[in-house]
Design a protein around this motif. Structure first.
Motif, short mmCIF file in Angstrom:
data_model
loop_
_atom_site.label_atom_id
_atom_site.label_comp_id
_atom_site.label_asym_id
_atom_site.label_seq_id
_atom_site.Cartn_x
_atom_site.Cartn_y
_atom_site.Cartn_z
N GLY A 1 0.81 -1.22 0.00
CA GLY A 1 0.00 0.00 0.00
C GLY A 1 0.83 1.26 0.00
O GLY A 1 0.34 2.34 -0.38
N LEU A 2 2.09 1.15 0.42
CA LEU A 2 2.98 2.32 0.42
C LEU A 2 3.56 2.61 -0.96
O LEU A 2 4.05 3.71 -1.20
CB LEU A 2 4.13 2.11 1.40
N THR B 1 3.21 9.82 1.89
CA THR B 1 4.13 9.37 2.93
C THR B 1 5.56 9.20 2.42
O THR B 1 6.47 8.97 3.21
CB THR B 1 3.67 8.01 3.52
N ALA B 2 5.77 9.30 1.13
CA ALA B 2 7.12 9.12 0.55
C ALA B 2 8.06 10.22 1.03
O ALA B 2 7.65 11.37 1.24
CB ALA B 2 7.03 9.12 -0.97
N ARG C 1 12.59 5.84 2.15
CA ARG C 1 13.98 5.50 2.45
C ARG C 1 14.09 4.21 3.27
O ARG C 1 14.93 3.36 2.98
CB ARG C 1 14.63 6.64 3.24
N ALA C 2 13.27 4.10 4.31
CA ALA C 2 13.38 2.95 5.21
C ALA C 2 13.10 1.64 4.48
O ALA C 2 13.78 0.63 4.71
CB ALA C 2 12.41 3.11 6.38
N VAL C 3 12.11 1.65 3.59
CA VAL C 3 11.77 0.44 2.84
C VAL C 3 12.91 0.07 1.89
O VAL C 3 13.32 -1.09 1.80
CB VAL C 3 10.46 0.62 2.06
#
Length: 206
Positions: free
Chosen positions: A44-45, A51-52, A67-69
């Motif tokens: 979903g991201l 939220t990016a 970044r975290a993903v």
């Protein structure tokens, strides 16, 4: 009064206590755990600009990402976004240029990073187009150290070796250190060429 003796009143009571039955682990009803939904949340991201926190620019096409993903799934992205390499990029400004890969291939790579599937290639009906996409995706997976995707692409290519592609596939397998694919290509060749290719592969092994 007959109930009072020596100025004392004695009352006899009977008390019944009802205890709840003790349920042991073996008697407890079996309940199914709900299925994991973490991959659905990560999917979903994908492309969620709200939220990016980083924009990846591939030949002018922009991809919103997190970044975290990216760091979680790729050591190369982790180094580029959080390590010393970030000083040589625009990571601090939220934009990173991606060179050496086509937008369609990077889209498939990004889809795998977020979903752990290769569903982005399902729309490719032509076998030749799909084989080319898998080859380019393997190269991208090797470049960004997405090991699981690289292995998946390698196994896919092992099943699609053809007379007109075996030479190019063997060269690519040798370049990107895909041992299973290299062996499959050599096995596909007729005996004289098989021996020659095997000798050459051993001679160029790093």
């Amino acid at each position: 009064m007959g109930f009072v003796r020596d100025d004392r009143l004695t009352i006899e009571c009977v008390v019944n206590v009802v205890l709840d039955p003790v349920v042991t682990a073996g008697d407890a009803p079996e309940l199914d755990h709900p299925p994991s939904n973490i991959l659905g949340h990560l999917a979903g991201l994908l492309g969620d600009k709200g939220t990016a926190d980083v924009t990846l620019v591939v030949r002018g096409e922009e991809f919103a990402a997190h970044r975290a993903v990216l760091a979680m799934r790729s050591p190369v992205f982790k180094a580029a976004l959080y390590g010393p390499m970030k000083e040589s990029t625009d990571a601090n400004a939220g934009r990173v240029a991606i060179d050496g890969v086509e937008p369609a291939v990077f889209r498939a790579l990004l889809h795998f990073i977020y979903t752990d599937t290769t569903a982005a290639m399902d729309d490719l009906d032509d076998d030749d187009d799909k084989a080319q996409m898998i080859m380019h995706l393997l190269e991208a997976a090797d470049r960004y150290d997405v090991e699981r995707l690289k292995l998946i692409c390698e196994l896919m290519l092992c099943k699609s070796i053809a007379v007109d592609t075996v030479a190019a596939t063997l060269a690519m397998a040798d370049q990107h250190h895909c041992q299973k694919l290299k062996e499959a290509c050599i096995e596909f060749l007729p005996p004289p060429r098989r021996w020659k290719a095997s000798w050459k592969a051993k001679g160029t092994r790093r």
